[in-house]
Design an enzyme around this catalytic site. Structure first.
Site, PDB file in Angstrom:
ATOM      1  N   GLY A   1      60.585  23.119 -13.316  1.00  0.00           N
ATOM      2  CA  GLY A   1      59.617  23.740 -12.405  1.00  0.00           C
ATOM      3  C   GLY A   1      59.260  25.157 -12.830  1.00  0.00           C
TER       4      GLY A   1
ATOM      5  N   SER B   1      57.554  21.220 -10.251  1.00  0.00           N
ATOM      6  CA  SER B   1      56.542  21.927  -9.462  1.00  0.00           C
ATOM      7  C   SER B   1      56.081  23.207 -10.126  1.00  0.00           C
ATOM      8  CB  SER B   1      57.124  22.271  -8.090  1.00  0.00           C
ATOM      9  OG  SER B   1      57.355  21.085  -7.379  1.00  0.00           O
TER      10      SER B   1
ATOM     11  N   ASN C   1      -0.196  -3.167  15.925  1.00  0.00           N
ATOM     12  CA  ASN C   1      -0.258  -3.704  14.574  1.00  0.00           C
ATOM     13  C   ASN C   1       0.878  -3.108  13.742  1.00  0.00           C
ATOM     14  OD1 ASN C   1      -0.983  -4.319  11.908  1.00  0.00           O
ATOM     15  ND2 ASN C   1      -2.554  -2.722  11.843  1.00  0.00           N
TER      16      ASN C   1
ATOM     17  N   ARG D   1       1.211  13.657   7.643  1.00  0.00           N
ATOM     18  CA  ARG D   1       2.106  13.907   8.782  1.00  0.00           C
ATOM     19  C   ARG D   1       3.555  14.052   8.345  1.00  0.00           C
ATOM     20  NH1 ARG D   1      -0.031   8.586  11.642  1.00  0.00           N
ATOM     21  NH2 ARG D   1      -0.553   8.218   9.456  1.00  0.00           N
TER      22      ARG D   1
ATOM     23  N   GLU E   1      -7.751   1.871  16.013  1.00  0.00           N
ATOM     24  CA  GLU E   1      -6.766   2.875  15.616  1.00  0.00           C
ATOM     25  C   GLU E   1      -6.571   3.885  16.735  1.00  0.00           C
ATOM     26  OE1 GLU E   1      -4.845   2.778  12.845  1.00  0.00           O
ATOM     27  OE2 GLU E   1      -5.778   0.817  12.779  1.00  0.00           O
TER      28      GLU E   1
ATOM     29  N   LEU F   1       0.848  -1.199   0.000  1.00  0.00           N
ATOM     30  CA  LEU F   1       0.000   0.000   0.000  1.00  0.00           C
ATOM     31  C   LEU F   1       0.880   1.244   0.000  1.00  0.00           C
ATOM     32  CD1 LEU F   1      -2.653  -1.061   2.684  1.00  0.00           C
ATOM     33  CD2 LEU F   1      -2.501  -1.674   0.255  1.00  0.00           C
TER      34      LEU F   1
ATOM     35  N   ALA G   1      -0.425   4.494  -1.491  1.00  0.00           N
ATOM     36  CA  ALA G   1      -1.205   5.560  -2.127  1.00  0.00           C
ATOM     37  C   ALA G   1      -1.535   6.700  -1.181  1.00  0.00           C
ATOM     38  CB  ALA G   1      -2.497   4.968  -2.698  1.00  0.00           C
TER      39      ALA G   1
ATOM     40  N   ARG H   1      61.201  30.325 -18.280  1.00  0.00           N
ATOM     41  CA  ARG H   1      61.369  31.024 -17.007  1.00  0.00           C
ATOM     42  C   ARG H   1      61.931  32.398 -17.282  1.00  0.00           C
ATOM     43  NH1 ARG H   1      64.637  26.939 -13.266  1.00  0.00           N
ATOM     44  NH2 ARG H   1      62.957  25.437 -13.109  1.00  0.00           N
TER      45      ARG H   1
HETATM   46  C1  UD1 Z   1      -1.584   1.889   9.808  1.00  0.00           C
HETATM   47  C2  UD1 Z   1      -2.593   0.954  10.490  1.00  0.00           C
HETATM   48  C3  UD1 Z   1      -2.235   0.851  11.971  1.00  0.00           C
HETATM   49  C4  UD1 Z   1      -0.803   0.329  12.115  1.00  0.00           C
HETATM   50  C5  UD1 Z   1       0.174   1.206  11.339  1.00  0.00           C
HETATM   51  C6  UD1 Z   1       1.534   0.562  11.303  1.00  0.00           C
HETATM   52  C7  UD1 Z   1      -4.711   1.233   9.295  1.00  0.00           C
HETATM   53  C8  UD1 Z   1      -6.069   1.811   9.332  1.00  0.00           C
HETATM   54  N1  UD1 Z   1      -3.929   1.487  10.339  1.00  0.00           N
HETATM   55  O1  UD1 Z   1      -1.720   3.168  10.401  1.00  0.00           O
HETATM   56  O2  UD1 Z   1      -3.120  -0.033  12.626  1.00  0.00           O
HETATM   57  O3  UD1 Z   1      -0.442   0.284  13.483  1.00  0.00           O
HETATM   58  O4  UD1 Z   1      -0.264   1.379   9.974  1.00  0.00           O
HETATM   59  O5  UD1 Z   1       2.481   1.397  10.728  1.00  0.00           O
HETATM   60  O6  UD1 Z   1      -4.397   0.513   8.372  1.00  0.00           O
HETATM   61  N2  UD1 Z   1      -2.366   4.127   2.279  1.00  0.00           N
HETATM   62  C9  UD1 Z   1      -2.968   3.987   1.052  1.00  0.00           C
HETATM   63  N3  UD1 Z   1      -4.201   4.555   0.851  1.00  0.00           N
HETATM   64  C10 UD1 Z   1      -4.843   5.233   1.839  1.00  0.00           C
HETATM   65  C11 UD1 Z   1      -4.219   5.358   3.090  1.00  0.00           C
HETATM   66  C12 UD1 Z   1      -2.988   4.790   3.281  1.00  0.00           C
HETATM   67  O7  UD1 Z   1      -2.415   3.379   0.148  1.00  0.00           O
HETATM   68  O8  UD1 Z   1      -5.951   5.717   1.579  1.00  0.00           O
HETATM   69  C13 UD1 Z   1      -1.016   3.543   2.468  1.00  0.00           C
HETATM   70  C14 UD1 Z   1       0.011   4.592   2.856  1.00  0.00           C
HETATM   71  O9  UD1 Z   1       0.679   5.081   1.705  1.00  0.00           O
HETATM   72  C15 UD1 Z   1       0.963   3.838   3.778  1.00  0.00           C
HETATM   73  C16 UD1 Z   1       0.083   2.731   4.355  1.00  0.00           C
HETATM   74  O10 UD1 Z   1      -1.056   2.637   3.540  1.00  0.00           O
HETATM   75  O11 UD1 Z   1       2.050   3.277   3.112  1.00  0.00           O
HETATM   76  C17 UD1 Z   1      -0.328   3.002   5.800  1.00  0.00           C
HETATM   77  O12 UD1 Z   1      -1.021   4.233   5.872  1.00  0.00           O
HETATM   78  P1  UD1 Z   1      -0.845   5.251   7.057  1.00  0.00           P
HETATM   79  O13 UD1 Z   1      -1.733   6.404   6.812  1.00  0.00           O
HETATM   80  O14 UD1 Z   1       0.577   5.532   7.291  1.00  0.00           O
HETATM   81  O15 UD1 Z   1      -1.441   4.395   8.265  1.00  0.00           O
HETATM   82  P2  UD1 Z   1      -1.058   4.506   9.795  1.00  0.00           P
HETATM   83  O16 UD1 Z   1      -1.787   5.638  10.390  1.00  0.00           O
HETATM   84  O17 UD1 Z   1       0.398   4.473   9.950  1.00  0.00           O
HETATM   85 MG    MG Z   2       1.936   4.696   8.627  1.00  0.00          MG
END
Ligand code: UD1
Ligand code: MG
Length: 462
Positions: free
Chosen positions: A428, A410, A174, A13, A159, A6, A8, A445
């Site tokens: 040199g 040199s 998690n 933050r 969460e 994942l 996207a 020189r």
């Molecule tokens: C997520 C988990 C959390 C876990 C933590 C570990 C969820 C809801 N929460 O939180 O339980 O402890 O990871 O690091 O899954 N992403 C998408 N599409 C979206 C949102 C996110 O592709 O719409 C991808 C992000 O690019 C990222 C990953 O999913 O690589 C995790 O997303 P992020 O928003 O960082 O989740 P966390 O708040 O860290």
């Molecule tokens: Mg994350």
């Protein structure tokens, strides 16, 4: 087993211009580490969900994997997995889902998770619906907490944003790394409702539904707590980079290389050591760099996309880029070797010497204060202190060549294009603008004048 990454998310933050998963850790995009681990576990196909900055991600990662597009950037992790439903809908097997911002998970852990799922199948005769990588952290802030019932079964994941005060005290978190049995994931993921608080569809909500259906979901505890680190902020990135850096240094040390003061040493993942390498503090080895047996890299050395052959020494504070240092050569201290320079066997390039795009033969000496640019130096040439190869006339660059055994005194200026013959001798302080034949002596020189008593007179009367 297939795998889905994942990547996207908006990375709010992280406060960055580019997609978060492309930010570098030791010179490689964060998500590269996730892909590397998946290569080691040998999936039957890997895909990535992209959204924010999709084109940039695809361009950098390339077409070694499949891509799926998540159109709603605020959809959440559950929506992301659904965006790639075509990848796993008809797959009657296990799917790894990995957060692209979890670069620290190891291939051993993923392999153990797979083995565990197979053991359950073998001994209990049923498939696991989900296996969640977790860890007990002293400070679980920011992570999803794993809820379990009295019998220890996974009830769900809550969460941070949605957790009540009591749930926040749970320390099992998690990691964002899961193994799913696809038919059970398909059954539950479509039923997940968006969070009342954020409006996102959380992937983690499937576990609540799986519990209600009586499906078997378990946790797999990571042996090393650093593996669960998710990169959400720039500080997380710095921490992750440190962990990866030290892991790599430890690997090299255990293979028989000496790393002094590892907290200050930076070695990127494509660097290769051939054995018994010794690295001093503050060294940076970058890109595709190969370091031969017995090489010593002195304090503060920077080597990038270069080869350093067996027995060579890089003395402190030298910078070597896109170059080749041959056997037993000595570079530095304070030398700069760049742009395809080759330093021949046993040659010495000393302090405040810059070598650019030049081919230097065997046993050449250029030990102090020189610029050698666009030049070919044959074996055993001696370059004195302060020698400059003037290769640029303000518009174009020109080449020089120096024959075997030539001596350049040199402070001479060698004006290119030019050819100095074998065993030629440049006195040199000369400015050489014409070719010098083999064995010739060249000298330019102004005549030296010494006036008796004049020095003292100036000093005393002035
Ligand atoms: C997520 C988990 C959390 C876990 C933590 C570990 C969820 C809801 N929460 O939180 O339980 O402890 O990871 O690091 O899954 N992403 C998408 N599409 C979206 C949102 C996110 O592709 O719409 C991808 C992000 O690019 C990222 C990953 O999913 O690589 C995790 O997303 P992020 O928003 O960082 O989740 P966390 O708040 O860290
Ligand atoms: Mg994350």
């Amino acid at each position: 087993m297939r795998a889905l990454i994942l990547a996207a998310g908006l990375g709010t933050r992280f406060k960055g211009q580019k997609p978060k998963v492309l930010y570098p850790i030791l010179g490689k995009p964060m998500v590269w580490y996730v892909l590397r681990v998946l290569k080691e576990v040998e999936t039957e196909g890997t895909a990535m969900v992209v959204g924010h900055g999709a084109e940039e991600v695809k361009n950098i990662i390339g077409n070694q994997i499949l891509y799926f597009y998540q159109s709603n950037p605020k959809g959440g992790t559950g929506d992301a997995v659904l965006s790639a439903v075509d990848f796993w809908r008809d797959y009657d097997g296990y799917l790894f889902v990995l957060n692209g911002d979890s670069p620290l998970v190891s291939s051993q852990t993923l392999k153990s998770m797979l083995r565990f799922s197979k053991l359950v199948e073998e001994y209990e005769g049923s498939k696991l619906s989900g296996l969640i990588l977790t860890c007990e952290l002293p400070d679980p802030t920011g992570y999803g907490r794993v809820l379990k019932d009295q019998r220890g079964r996974v009830v769900g994941i809550v969460e941070e944003k949605d957790a009540g005060p009591e749930e926040k005290t749970i320390r099992e978190v998690n990691a964002g790394v899961y193994l799913f049995y696809c038919p059970h994931l398909l059954e539950t993921l479509f039923m997940v409702n968006p969070s009342q608080i954020t409006g996102e569809v959380y992937l983690t909500e499937v576990f609540r539904l799986m519990y209600e259906k009586g499906y078997d979901v378990r946790t797999f505890v990571a042996e090393d707590p650093t593996e669960v680190l998710g990169v959400n902020t720039r500080w997380d990135l710095a921490v992750a980079e440190n962990v990866i850096r030290l892991r790599l240094l430890q690997e090299w040390a255990l293979k028989g290389n000496t790393i002094h003061q590892p907290e200050s040493v930076w070695i990127e993942p494509d660097v290769v050591f051939e054995g018994e390498v010794e690295v001093y503090p503050d060294v940076m080895l970058r890109g595709k760099t190969k370091i031969g047996r017995g090489v010593i890299i002195g304090k503060g050395g920077v080597v990038e996309n270069s080869t350093i052959e067996e027995g060579a020494i890089v003395e402190p504070y030298s910078v070597i880029r896109n170059s080749h240092i041959k056997q037993g050569a000595v570079v530095g201290p304070f030398a700069h070797v760049r742009d395809g320079a080759v330093i021949g066997e046993g040659s010495h390039v000393g302090n405040f010497v810059e070598v650019k795009k030049s081919n230097i033969g065997k046993d050449v000496k250029a030990k102090h204060l020189a610029y050698i640019g666009d030049a070919e130096l044959a074996d055993r040439v001696n370059v004195g202190a302060g020698v400059v190869f003037a290769n640029f006339d303000g518009k174009r660059k020109y080449k020089s060549s120096v024959g075997e055994g030539a001596f350049i005194g040199s402070n001479s200026l060698i004006v290119a294009p030019i050819k100095l013959g074998a065993y030629s001798y440049i006195a040199g302080g000369s400015v050489i603008t014409k070719d010098v034949e083999d064995g010739g002596l060249a000298i330019t020189r102004p005549k030296l004048k010494i006036i008796k008593g004049k020095g003292k007179e100036k000093l005393l009367d002035g």
